[in-house]
Design an enzyme around this catalytic site. Sequence first.
Site, PDB file in Angstrom:
ATOM      1  N   THR A 157       0.828  -1.210   0.000  1.00  0.00           N
ATOM      2  CA  THR A 157       0.000   0.000   0.000  1.00  0.00           C
ATOM      3  C   THR A 157       0.865   1.264   0.000  1.00  0.00           C
ATOM      4  O   THR A 157       1.869   1.336   0.697  1.00  0.00           O
ATOM      5  CB  THR A 157      -0.891  -0.015   1.249  1.00  0.00           C
ATOM      6  OG1 THR A 157      -1.650  -1.217   1.225  1.00  0.00           O
ATOM      7  CG2 THR A 157      -1.840   1.168   1.274  1.00  0.00           C
ATOM      8  N   GLY A 172       2.394  -2.713   8.747  1.00  0.00           N
ATOM      9  CA  GLY A 172       2.651  -2.937  10.168  1.00  0.00           C
ATOM     10  C   GLY A 172       4.097  -3.353  10.379  1.00  0.00           C
ATOM     11  O   GLY A 172       4.698  -3.970   9.497  1.00  0.00           O
ATOM     12  N   GLU A 179      -6.520  -5.634   4.447  1.00  0.00           N
ATOM     13  CA  GLU A 179      -6.535  -6.866   3.638  1.00  0.00           C
ATOM     14  C   GLU A 179      -7.685  -6.868   2.622  1.00  0.00           C
ATOM     15  O   GLU A 179      -8.364  -7.884   2.432  1.00  0.00           O
ATOM     16  CB  GLU A 179      -6.612  -8.107   4.536  1.00  0.00           C
ATOM     17  CG  GLU A 179      -5.447  -8.277   5.483  1.00  0.00           C
ATOM     18  CD  GLU A 179      -4.096  -8.297   4.770  1.00  0.00           C
ATOM     19  OE1 GLU A 179      -4.042  -8.670   3.588  1.00  0.00           O
ATOM     20  OE2 GLU A 179      -3.097  -7.909   5.412  1.00  0.00           O
TER      21      GLU A 179
END
Lengths: 674, 674
Positions: free
Chosen positions: B144, B183, B427
């Site tokens: 992303t 993350g 997701e």
Amino acid sequence: MANVTPEMQLLCKEREKVSFSVEELTNILDGNKEETAIRRKVENVIANDTSMQHRNLNHMTREERFSEAMRRTLYALKVLLPREGWTPVGPEMKYLARAIKEFTFIIHAGVFIPCIMSYGTNEQIAKWFPLAADFRIIGTYAQTELGHGSFLRGLETIATYDRANQEFIINCPKITAMKWWPGDMGKSANHVLLMAELVIDGKKYGMHGFMVQIRDLTTHEPLPGVTVGDIGAKLSFESVDNGFLYLQNVRIPRENLLSKLSEVHPDGTYIKKGNQRLMYGSMVRVRVNLIAHEIVMPLAKACTIAVRYSAVRRQGLINPSKEEVPVLDYVAQQHKLLPQVATVFMAHFAAKQLVKMHHDYSLEVEKGNTSQLPELHALSAGMKACLSEQGAAGAEIVRRACGGHGYSCGSGLPFIVNRMLATCTYEGENTVMQLQCARYLIKCADQAKKDKLTGSVWYLSDFSNMSCTAQTFGDLQEPSVLVKLHERRAKCAVQHAGKKMQNMVKNGTPAHDAWNMMATLLINAARAHIMQYVVGTSVTYISELSCSASLKKILTQLCALYALHNINSNCGDFVKFGCLTSAQCDLAQEAEFNLLKQLRPDAVGIVDSFDFTDDILQSCLGAYDGNVYERLFEWAKQAPMNKTEVHQDSYQYLQPYLHEGRDVLEGRGRNSKL
Amino acid sequence: MANVTPEMQLLCKEREKVSFSVEELTNILDGNKEETAIRRKVENVIANDTSMQHRNLNHMTREERFSEAMRRTLYALKVLLPREGWTPVGPEMKYLARAIKEFTFIIHAGVFIPCIMSYGTNEQIAKWFPLAADFRIIGTYAQTELGHGSFLRGLETIATYDRANQEFIINCPKITAMKWWPGDMGKSANHVLLMAELVIDGKKYGMHGFMVQIRDLTTHEPLPGVTVGDIGAKLSFESVDNGFLYLQNVRIPRENLLSKLSEVHPDGTYIKKGNQRLMYGSMVRVRVNLIAHEIVMPLAKACTIAVRYSAVRRQGLINPSKEEVPVLDYVAQQHKLLPQVATVFMAHFAAKQLVKMHHDYSLEVEKGNTSQLPELHALSAGMKACLSEQGAAGAEIVRRACGGHGYSCGSGLPFIVNRMLATCTYEGENTVMQLQCARYLIKCADQAKKDKLTGSVWYLSDFSNMSCTAQTFGDLQEPSVLVKLHERRAKCAVQHAGKKMQNMVKNGTPAHDAWNMMATLLINAARAHIMQYVVGTSVTYISELSCSASLKKILTQLCALYALHNINSNCGDFVKFGCLTSAQCDLAQEAEFNLLKQLRPDAVGIVDSFDFTDDILQSCLGAYDGNVYERLFEWAKQAPMNKTEVHQDSYQYLQPYLHEGRDVLEGRGRNSKL
């Protein structure tokens, strides 16, 4: 942040195609041009006063936010107001809350002071009001207990009259009787307006309001017998010290019973004075006012952020042979955002009407007439519940519609959503409110069998033809058709619930059990009633509004969108009750899609009319210029986690293992590790 | 907290009336008795290890939570695991996440490592896997970008091959190309698996995965050309360092292109190897697995808290001549909680089936057969979207059903809800997922005109009688009837959307515009498809389960409740499409009310079967013993705001004004103030 980014260009282009005067719409929302000017003046003064600025709230601890809100609120009230020559009864006051962003003393100013005015004698008001109004005492309204909420009769705190000393002795007999939740109580308040059961000579006289001092006036330490503190972290309201208060043998003078409605003589004689219904007045007032400030305004902020962002966020293709499009071009995205924008307007119009109704009621009360209270209570309870539900859901929908960035606090949306969620619970839990509204409706429906009703429930005695004759989707955009549909559906929902209960009672079920078993149908009836009220009052408001034709068109479209979105989201009811056929449901969907298409080009202009400054919005996604990405990056860089390149606190745990990895990757072998 | 409170007594009484074996149900949810025993062993070890304990998360800053999660995660993996003799492939591993509560390295372990395995050659796996598995490098998966999410082709980061040096040169050409959100990236990772556009001699070859080192292995400082940091506060995931990463002329060796599916030879020749579909495998895997861990488990926690609390929270009267009742006795409350409890079970059963399907697919992939991918992708995307939506909404419903205390972080519910909200976005954003699922369904519906379909979409080619013959509410509790109804509704919803689009295309609308305009109908079709899948697989699962009759009865009731709640919440569809008559809708409501009544006495037993320890729940409202109020009070007293009786930081602002008040109240006059 100097160059014009593609995102900024997109927002400029959006503004070029707006079909109406944004300024005219802003004036309508404010009331008129003059109000817009006053509001902007207030916002401007506060935005430009360095003492009113604060660090990024997201990077502060709760304690820092609490102190900072205290500092800014007191500065605004005690320094800025007198400096600007704004008085507590001046026109500027109502815009302070919007401008200040995070402030404190909501309960002190919004509940404690009004309750003194409502429940106090003239003498009591003369003593306490000037102190409270000037923040020389800080008070709160202490009703809710740790073990008791909406059911007032269940409250356990007692105030026993001690004739010998002419005092009341206040006690929380159990831990569940501890006062819990009142805002401003944990750390700020030195007084509380305490709701407690009055006991004289062992006899209970019900809930009464007592003025109780809880902290020393010099040291601010809790007084003997007082255990007080903050109730800990919550989903939001970081800057508010919602508190607990446990009272053991705390004595207050007899004069501290607020005695407008009842008093206790020195010898213990209990006297009722005046209309006991006035007790409910302050709860109604709070609910009426919170719709504008805690539902309409934050939802408008959320919509501003989401619509502007959606106009500049490009993602994916609609036409595979063309370029990526702003996500606002997707009908699915419009379907998420525009009904919420419409909700802002219709909730605003309906709230205006409710405020007017409350104002008229207040004038009647002064003449001793409280006959409108049941209707006003039902309407304000139902509207608080239904609009807080719709508002909180709407804010969450638009937050989610901003994708990943909507999950970042930098968007400003988590702050708005979490705060709005509270409106579903405080000042009357929504389910309780809806059932109280339904109780009124069922009573009215019963009465409608004999009498013609007036006011907000008139439609329950309207026996005109039920069927809808709409044959095209255009027919279903007609305001009159939409109003009728909502009235019919509401009437059917109320009657349906009533009939079901009657049948149960006929078959031997006790009435209270039937009420419990049909609760979800009753809640549905209350929702249907409020939706018809919102649609009905909005249609009237818009039709009576004098404004440009282009603006009237937009408002009419927004109103139809609100109504159609309600219909399509609840079409089960409309079909089951025979208000719409299956074919008409299809048309209702088409009508909604059609309105989305019509409103799309004006979307940015419409949210611009809410006129939130960047300073008020506090959102990287929603700023006026559309420069989303640079703003997000700048915001992120300020995060405490980024103070140093290496976050030593966490790295200390990681380092030994990473050095093992280094040794392998750099071929040093395990023995050479540090 | 020694005495038995009335609340504790209430919960004991609830447990006395449970009609089935809680332990048997726990074993079924775990898989079998042995699994329950392993899980409890793991939870026990972790709960009793002092190094695994932490302070109240709500009283820590984000930075403290991050460091603390890092400490505990590394301790668990590097100290506790070897000490207990648990290996990474052992049966204990899958229970670690449940037991550890807040931990880190979710992306490192859950995405980075699996992607190395999926996209790497054997040689690359041999190099990177042992380092990553042992936390000697920390990696993340960087796809992303700040300006780009779900639309992969829109990603802007490029990797240009430099033949002379046999290196790739990585660049983020604009700020929007910055990697954003991964993350573990902000502060922990020293490597990323970077998705970037491969460019050789000016020609673009699409997205490829590259292993890029971003931090120095000795100092942990960012390498030259690397700008990396934390993206700031979010709605939840305080302990995760979601990061940004801006790369300027960062060079990596040619060998760092993960080359299982394609490689670049030293001379710049580009070679495709193997089935490119394997690229999608890892996304499917992540979605399949997150349902159990990030939807079912947290919803089960939320239900445990809310049901136990509702059984001990007394408020208001049902029968005006009796005592206050636990709120769980209100049908409105049951209607909020029990359908969410039912969702936990049905989502669990459906997720089990999806995991099995994915497992079977993985075996086929090893034989080179990827023909099941489209179905599996549609099902996993749709199920992730629909169940995350239902789960997040359900958790919020039960949070709100706990009234004011549900707003307190002491309830544990805000933590659960805010974290579950993320599942709607990460997701694969839900709307995008639903539309991908719908695209498959529309394709299948088209095929169904010619062919008989099998698998999850078989019902699209089922042309048996559409009408439901149910005549009593009992008929509508029959599993077979409920399954049929869901199949019919799903089929109608898919066909309806397809037909609408066809008509538009016939009338000259380009197909891509028709797709866009009908998006909300397509999303509805995807939801309907998933609901029928969940109901269908659950009914089959329960009917095939060997268990006691009392338990089968409960599970059958829960399944019917889930199905009926879906029907009643979407009854517009069922009526419009002719699946149910208005009268049958009424029966469906009655059937749901009837099930609430039947399940009420077992409610506490059912949530007890989820078997969460108090240590895992971290909730004052949900603890096993029901001692709600003392626990809330103890929790509140620990709040940082209560460290001192007088909160000096805020009081400094208040003091001058309060001393003025003192002077008035104590008659000192203004001149004597301090």
